[in-house]
Each structure stands twice: as structure tokens, then as C-alpha cells.
Scaffold this motif. Structure first.
Motif, PDB file in Angstrom:
ATOM      1  N   ASP A  41       0.818  -1.219   0.000  1.00 11.90           N
ATOM      2  CA  ASP A  41       0.000   0.000   0.000  1.00 11.90           C
ATOM      3  C   ASP A  41       0.848   1.263   0.000  1.00 11.90           C
ATOM      4  N   GLU A  42       1.866   1.296   0.877  1.00  8.60           N
ATOM      5  CA  GLU A  42       2.685   2.502   0.987  1.00  8.60           C
ATOM      6  C   GLU A  42       3.450   2.767  -0.306  1.00  8.60           C
ATOM      7  N   ARG A  93      -8.275   7.413  -2.273  1.00 16.09           N
ATOM      8  CA  ARG A  93      -8.622   8.519  -1.389  1.00 16.09           C
ATOM      9  C   ARG A  93      -7.379   9.096  -0.721  1.00 16.09           C
ATOM     10  N   ARG A  94      -6.433   8.244  -0.364  1.00 17.54           N
ATOM     11  CA  ARG A  94      -5.188   8.729   0.242  1.00 17.54           C
ATOM     12  C   ARG A  94      -4.390   9.581  -0.739  1.00 17.54           C
ATOM     13  N   ARG A 104      -9.764   2.864  -1.218  1.00 18.40           N
ATOM     14  CA  ARG A 104      -9.153   3.423  -0.007  1.00 18.40           C
ATOM     15  C   ARG A 104      -7.792   4.052  -0.310  1.00 18.40           C
ATOM     16  N   LEU A 105      -7.039   3.467  -1.275  1.00 18.10           N
ATOM     17  CA  LEU A 105      -5.746   4.053  -1.632  1.00 18.10           C
ATOM     18  C   LEU A 105      -5.922   5.276  -2.518  1.00 18.10           C
ATOM     19  N   VAL A 127       1.026   4.210  -3.020  1.00 16.51           N
ATOM     20  CA  VAL A 127       0.709   5.621  -2.793  1.00 16.51           C
ATOM     21  C   VAL A 127       1.908   6.500  -3.149  1.00 16.51           C
TER      22      VAL A 127
END
Length: 319
Positions: free
Chosen positions: A69-70, A111-112, A108-109, A73
């Protein structure tokens, strides 16, 4: 198999026993999963024997990447920045790559990424732009410890062919710099990448040297401060040192606290235009201690802006 790919993408060499233990599978299952990765386009090297193992190498095509995930992003934010950045020729490519990354992201990613984009304001890119292909060639030469040739135009306009052992690319302020050991000068040198053309690798490898001080960024900063300049400006500013420091952090000027409410700013510059912008950004009263030529320049700028605002008309109205 996905966990196996994640481990291999670190590009280190893994023994078969290490991978089997980490994945909690048999060596037979490990070999089967490696074959599946190869079928998907991942070039996995294997060596036999007691110390045998596996390592992911560069291939001829780009296989799918596995990102956490990190990482996803970070890549999306980086591509958005590159789409409007200082690297010439990479904007359109960045937009295409960003579209592909965002398309497969879970909500969800997304949105980040949107939040980071909406609530961060990048500074406008006003410095010289560099060629993306040149940056890539230089970065690969740094990574592979491979000697590099290029043509270089110095500050005075003199052109020369250079042969170097590249150490690091440094992005500082509004410019890109290459820190390298110059084989002809037999010394460390800093090269502005926007003045560099036709970089090409030579195929010759070298043993990396230790850069003075051990920090490429600090080395570049020291080189910039030591560079001869046309003017030395000394200005007393009626503001705390911390406030002034925030405005000149990319300039490389010297600050000296006079008391709690004022400080002395010294700048080595080639033209007066940039210091005018810096002093305007500080937004505090100041007094020019030297040189008198900068006072004259400020007077001309003040007259120009006064006329534009309608306060300095020649009809004798109030100013």
C-alpha cells in the motif's frame, strides 16, 4: 507465490533454504512457484548446489510489479509531481503511467492519493529543466559503478569533454547536480545536469571512492557556497533569525542573529533580481549595509512598482 515475488523484488540473492523457511513450504513447492513466476515473465536466476539459490534479474520486458500500500501511494504521488516537475520530456509519460496505477488502485488508496494531492501545494518550478533520458543514463551509471562520458559547458561558456566516475545525483533547490570523481582533473567535481549533454556509459567499471565528508548533498552545498560570485550583499533585517531562515533556506545565504528581533543576512549572488524576491518574501523592514549598487537597484524596482500601482505618477499627486 506473491510472497515469493515480494522477497525476490528486493534483488538480493536468496538461498533455497532461506526462501523455503520464510515461506514455510517445501523446496519442491518453491521450485514450482519459481517456474510459475518465469512463465509470467519474471526472469529468476537459479544456481544449483549446497549454496544454490535464486535471484531476480533484469529482463527484456517489464513484468507486473507487486507493490504494498505505501509503495503504491508513493508511486502515484511521485508520478503526479513528475507530471508538472522540472524534468523535461517526462510529463506525458508520467500522466500515462499515473492513469494505469490509479486505475487498479482500491478506493481506499485512491482517497489517500487524492488527499495528499489536494492538501499539498508544490512550489512553482522556475529553474532550468533537464532531460529525462540524461537523468536516466546518469542514474544507471551511478548505480552500476560505470564510468561516464559527457560534454559540459562551464559557467563561463567553455565547453569540454569529461570522463568521470559518477557518485550521486543531487536535487537541490531548483537544479539537478551530478557529484563525480573527474578522471582528468583527478579530483571531486560537481556538474549541473542542465549544462551537461550527450551522457554515455563506457562499459568500464570502477571501485567507488569515499566522497569528502561522506554526504553528497552537503558536498554540493559546500561547492555552491565556495563558488565565486559577482556581488556580496549584506542586509540587516528587522525580523527574528528563525523567520528569515525559513525564507532563505534554498538560497545558501549566511544568517547572523543581532538580537532577538533582528538579524544580518549575507548573500553571494551574480544578479540583484533574486535577493529582491527573497527580501519581499521575508516581508519585514530591512536596511542595506552594502553594496550601494543594490540600493540603487532597489530604488529602480520601487519606482517601477510605484508607477504600476498609480502612486508614482508624474502629475505631482500624493505618493
Amino acid at each position: 507465490m506473491l510472497r515469493l515475488l515480494s522477497l525476490l523484488q528486493t534483488h538480493r540473492f536468496w538461498t533455497g533454504i532461506e526462501l523455503s523457511d520464510k515461506l514455510e513450504v517445501s523446496e519442491r513447492t518453491l521450485r514450482r512457484d519459481v517456474e510459475r513466476l518465469r512463465e509470467l515473465g519474471y526472469p529468476v536466476n537459479a544456481s544449483r548446489g549446497v549454496a544454490g539459490g535464486y535471484q531476480l534479474r533484469s529482463g527484456t520486458v517489464m513484468p507486473p510489479l507487486l507493490l504494498d500500500d505505501e509503495e503504491a501511494v508513493a508511486i502515484a504521488v511521485g508520478l503526479r509531481t513528475a507530471a508538472s516537475g522540472s524534468v523535461e520530456g517526462i510529463e506525458e509519460t508520467s500522466v500515462r503511467a499515473l492513469t494505469k496505477v490509479v486505475q487498479v488502485m482500491p478506493p481506499r488508496l485512491r482517497r489517500r492519493v487524492d488527499a495528499l494531492q489536494a492538501y499539498t501545494t508544490p512550489a512553482a518550478v522556475t529553474g532550468p529543466r533537464v532531460n529525462a533520458a540524461s537523468l536516466t543514463v546518469i542514474a544507471q551509471a551511478c548505480r552500476d559503478d560505470e564510468r561516464l562520458k559527457f560534454d559540459y559547458a562551464a559557467r563561463g561558456g567553455e565547453e569540454s569533454a569529461r570522463l568521470v566516475e559518477p557518485h550521486r545525483l543531487v536535487s537541490l533547490g531548483r537544479r539537478w547536480y551530478l557529484v563525480a570523481w573527474d578522471l582528468d582533473r583527478v579530483d571531486w567535481r560537481t556538474f549541473r545536469v542542465d549544462r551537461l549533454s550527450d551522457p554515455r556509459t563506457t562499459g568500464a567499471r570502477y571501485r567507488p571512492r569515499e566522497i569528502p565528508g561522506g554526504d553528497a548533498v552537503k558536498f554540493v552545498e559546500a561547492q555552491i557556497k565556495a563558488r565565486p560570485t559577482t556581488h556580496t550583499l549584506v542586509v540587516r533585517v528587522d525580523a527574528p533569525k528563525a523567520q528569515v531562515k525559513a525564507a532563505v533556506r534554498y538560497l545558501g545565504g549566511m544568517l547572523e542573529a543581532i538580537d532577538e528581533t533582528s538579524c544580518r543576512l549575507t548573500m553571494n549572488v551574480d544578479t540583484f533580481d533574486w535577493p529582491v524576491l527573497i527580501l519581499a518574501a521575508i516581508g519585514a523592514p530591512f536596511e542595506v549595509e552594502s553594496p550601494s549598487a543594490f540600493k540603487d537597484h532597489l530604488g529602480a524596482v520601487a519606482t517601477l512598482f510605484s508607477r504600476a500601482s498609480g502612486d508614482g505618477n508624474e502629475s505631482g499627486g500624493e505618493g
